[in-house]
Structures are given as structure tokens and as C-alpha cells.
Design an enzyme around this catalytic site. Structure first.
Site, PDB file in Angstrom:
ATOM      1  N   ASP A  21      49.892  47.974  39.060  1.00 21.16           N
ATOM      2  CA  ASP A  21      50.581  48.540  39.057  1.00 21.16           C
ATOM      3  C   ASP A  21      51.058  49.534  39.924  1.00 21.16           C
ATOM      4  O   ASP A  21      51.735  50.067  40.103  1.00 21.16           O
ATOM      5  CB  ASP A  21      52.312  47.802  38.150  1.00 21.16           C
ATOM      6  CG  ASP A  21      53.663  47.690  38.487  1.00 21.16           C
ATOM      7  OD1 ASP A  21      53.843  47.691  39.220  1.00 21.16           O
ATOM      8  OD2 ASP A  21      53.896  47.190  38.509  1.00 21.16           O
ATOM      9  N   HIS A  24      50.873  50.192  43.390  1.00 21.40           N
ATOM     10  CA  HIS A  24      52.200  50.683  44.235  1.00 21.40           C
ATOM     11  C   HIS A  24      52.578  51.860  44.880  1.00 21.40           C
ATOM     12  O   HIS A  24      52.835  51.890  45.419  1.00 21.40           O
ATOM     13  CB  HIS A  24      52.980  49.924  43.605  1.00 21.40           C
ATOM     14  CG  HIS A  24      53.007  48.637  43.698  1.00 21.40           C
ATOM     15  ND1 HIS A  24      53.455  47.849  44.526  1.00 21.40           N
ATOM     16  CD2 HIS A  24      53.158  46.988  42.739  1.00 21.40           C
ATOM     17  CE1 HIS A  24      53.489  46.213  44.307  1.00 21.40           C
ATOM     18  NE2 HIS A  24      52.716  46.248  43.768  1.00 21.40           N
ATOM     19  N   HIS A 201      57.410  42.297  31.171  1.00 20.64           N
ATOM     20  CA  HIS A 201      57.153  44.122  31.739  1.00 20.64           C
ATOM     21  C   HIS A 201      58.475  44.608  32.089  1.00 20.64           C
ATOM     22  O   HIS A 201      59.493  44.116  32.869  1.00 20.64           O
ATOM     23  CB  HIS A 201      56.381  43.010  32.551  1.00 20.64           C
ATOM     24  CG  HIS A 201      55.823  44.361  34.139  1.00 20.64           C
ATOM     25  ND1 HIS A 201      54.926  44.459  33.612  1.00 20.64           N
ATOM     26  CD2 HIS A 201      56.613  45.202  34.864  1.00 20.64           C
ATOM     27  CE1 HIS A 201      54.201  45.490  34.943  1.00 20.64           C
ATOM     28  NE2 HIS A 201      55.343  45.000  35.621  1.00 20.64           N
ATOM     29  N   HIS A 203      60.728  47.765  34.405  1.00 23.54           N
ATOM     30  CA  HIS A 203      60.552  48.573  35.200  1.00 23.54           C
ATOM     31  C   HIS A 203      61.890  50.303  35.069  1.00 23.54           C
ATOM     32  O   HIS A 203      62.318  49.763  34.185  1.00 23.54           O
ATOM     33  CB  HIS A 203      60.409  48.539  36.103  1.00 23.54           C
ATOM     34  CG  HIS A 203      59.310  47.803  36.867  1.00 23.54           C
ATOM     35  ND1 HIS A 203      58.728  48.707  38.059  1.00 23.54           N
ATOM     36  CD2 HIS A 203      59.127  46.596  36.449  1.00 23.54           C
ATOM     37  CE1 HIS A 203      57.447  48.220  38.067  1.00 23.54           C
ATOM     38  NE2 HIS A 203      57.759  46.921  37.717  1.00 23.54           N
TER      39      HIS A 203
END
Length: 342
Positions: A21, A24, A201, A203
Site C-alpha cells: 500500500d 501508492h 483494513h 485508511h
């Protein structure tokens, strides 16, 4: 609060996608030395699973969403050599990755395979979950952009993935859109419907990734994703070292050494990123709009190129429910906004 014999708390397994991740945040340009340095540090901290690859997973390196500096085989080989106790994980979204990519990854030492699908499209995981099981890897499956589906729908989709062979299932808050109550509803619904471990998961677009991860644990999740310094798409992911510390205070056992994971986070800060992720105005707009966190860089580029406001562009993409894989629409929507202001 520590657990006692009369108040046992189940262990929480941490899955660390810093080297996937996190890609990114740097245009998928991590080199072999960066991968090796962090993998070795995470291994020393006893992180259970270290995930590696292009930000969008196996087979995803492309002009459309960004070419990685290294190919999949080089990334996996480099990290595998650095992991003497931690398992190596990979992520694959059908449409970008193929069964051939999956087979190659397991042959290169991947222990845990995550097959991802849009939150209402669990059926695309069936063949790949079977392949992972046949190859002897641990097969997991996750639903992307999960805020776009109701708790009941997510539970139904996870039940299908278990039927297809998934040994753990769960959801990704791909846009950093959730509040803790949203997480509790969804994780509770999934945990009540399946008999395998449940994954969350998060963010951090709205600053709630750690809080949402704790809510997920309280609601029944036992596999939580987190990255060093929150290194990841958009405003970043759940911050690994903070999560480990908070779970320790709550009495949950992660098996991760606190001093060692703090040291690993320092390695990530020194070697992987120019600056830790931050919750800027664009990140907040993306979280509110429910737009994939990995769109931050291309949205800023398109807004700059067309002379439109990036926040307006994020909100317009959210109205259209654009998802990962539809990067080509960002420029189209920016041009539409520009035309509408003339």
C-alpha cells in the site's frame, strides 16, 4: 487494561502492507534496498505477515495506474530473502492480476494470498481462491470500497468467499470514509455470518484509522492491517506502531515487540518516504466523498492540468461512485468540470 485468566482476550494478527500500500505514496517506485531494509526491520519486530508488491497488487504495473520500478518477481524475491520468521503476503485483484501471476508469487515464496474484489462482486474471487488453496498458500479475500454496500450485503459477499475457499475474509475502507459505528455494524454482521477470521483494513482520511481498527477488533475482527508511519495511499493507512501500542494497552496480544516496531517505523520514515502521510484538505475531501485513497495523486495532476479545484473534482468523482481501475475517468470528469465553469 491487561487480560486476565477471567477476562481472556483473543490474539490480534497484524498484517503489514507497508511495502504494498505504501507504494501508492511514492508512485510505485520503491527500490530493492528500500524493500530489503524495511522487510528486515519488520521481521525483527516479529510482524506476522509482511505484504509486498505494486500498490494495486500482482500484475498491476501499467501505464494506466503506474509502472513500478521493479517487477513483481524482483520485489517478492528481495523481501522473501529478508524474512526469516515473518510470512510474506501478496495482494491480487482479478482483472489486474491473473492465475499465472498468483502461481508465480507462491512459487517465489508467498505464504498468504489476498484476493480482492469490489464490495458487490465476490464471485470474481472463486477461481483464484481455489488456485491459492491448490498451491498450498493461505487464501484470504477482501472486499474493496466496502462503504458502498450495506452490512448485510457485505456479510452475504463474505459468506460466498468462504464458500469459495477463503480462510479469512473482510473489508477494506478503501476511501477512509468510515466512522467507528460504521465499522462496528459491518464487522459484526460479517463475524456473525462466517466461521473464519475477519479482516479490517483502514485508511486515515478522516483521522479515524486507529479508532476504526479498535472498533473492528471489538466487533469481532482478528486480522488488522496497518503500515509503518501509516505509509499508504492518500492520507495513509492505520499507523502500525500506534496500533500495536494501543492494542497492548487494551490487553490484546499481537506478538509484536513494541520497541522493535518503533525501530521499524523509524526505518520506514528514513528509507521509504519523503514525509509521513498527512491529513490534508484533499485527503479529507476524498474521505467524505468516498473516493479510493489511491486517487489522490492522479486527481491533483488532473485538477492542475485542467485548472479546476481538486476538492470539486474529488466530490464529482464521489457522486459518480468511481472505483479503482477507473483512473481514465479522472481526466474526463476534470474536463467536464472545466467546461461547466465556462
Amino acid at each position: 487494561m491487561k487480560s486476565t485468566p477471567n477476562d481472556p482476550r483473543p490474539p490480534v494478527l497484524i498484517h503489514d502492507p507497508t511495502l504494498r500500500d505504501g507504494h501508492h505514496a511514492v508512485g510505485h517506485q520503491l527500490d530493492a534496498e528500500q524493500l530489503r531494509a524495511y522487510a528486515a526491520a519488520a521481521n525483527s519486530a516479529r510482524v506476522p505477515v509482511v505484504e509486498v508488491g505494486h500498490g494495486n497488487g500482482l500484475g498491476a504495473s501499467s501505464l494506466q495506474i503506474g509502472r513500478a520500478l521493479l517487477d513483481d518477481a524482483t520485489m517478492l524475491t528481495t523481501v522473501r530473502e529478508a524474512l526469516t520468521s515473518s510470512k510474506m503476503g501478496v495482494f491480487m485483484a482479478p482483472g489486474w492480476g491473473t492465475s499465472a501471476d498468483l502461481t508465480a508469487a507462491v512459487h517465489l515464496g508467498a505464504d498468504v494470498v489476498r484476493i480482492a474484489a469490489h464490495c458487490t462482486e465476490a464471485d470474481v474471487t472463486e477461481r483464484h481462491l481455489a488456485t491459492a488453496r491448490d498451491l498450498g498458500a493461505e487464501a484470504q479475500s477482501v472486499l474493496l470500497m466496502s462503504h458502498m454496500a450495506s452490512p448485510g450485503r457485505l456479510a452475504e459477499q463474505c459468506t460466498l468467499m468462504v464458500k469459495y475457499g477463503a480462510q479469512a475474509v473482510g473489508i477494506m475502507d478503501s476511501a477512509g470514509h468510515y466512522l467507528p459505528g460504521d465499522v462496528i455494524e459491518r464487522i459484526h454482521a460479517i463475524a456473525s455470518a462466517v466461521d473464519v477470521p475477519v479482516i479490517f483494513h483502514g485508511h486515515n482520511n478522516l483521522g479515524l484509522a486507529v479508532a476504526n481498527s479498535l472498533a473492528a477488533v471489538d466487533a469481532g475482527a482478528s486480522i488488522i492491517d496497518a503500515t509503518a508511519r501509516g505509509f499508504g495511499a492518500g492520507a495513509g493507512n492505520t499507523q502500525l506502531e500506534a496500533l500495536v501500542a494501543v492494542l497492548d494497552r487494551r490487553g490484546f496480544d499481537t506478538g509484536i515487540g513494541l520497541r522493535e516496531i518503533l525501530a521499524a517505523a523509524d526505518v520506514a520514515a528514513d528509507h521509504l518516504m519523503k514525509a509521513p502521510p498527512s491529513i490534508d484538505s484533499i485527503a479529507v475531501a476524498g474521505g467524505l466523498a468516498g473516493v479510493f485513497s489511491g486517487f489522490k495523486r492522479p486527481v491533483l495532476e488532473a485538477a492542475r492540468a485542467e485548472g479546476v479545484d481538486a476538492i470539486d473534482l474529488f466530490l464529482a468523482l464521489g457522486e459518480r461512485q468511481v472505483v479503482a481501475g477507473q483512473e481514465d475517468l479522472i481526466g474526463d470528469v476534470a474536463r467536464q468540470l472545466k467546461a461547466a465553469t465556462r
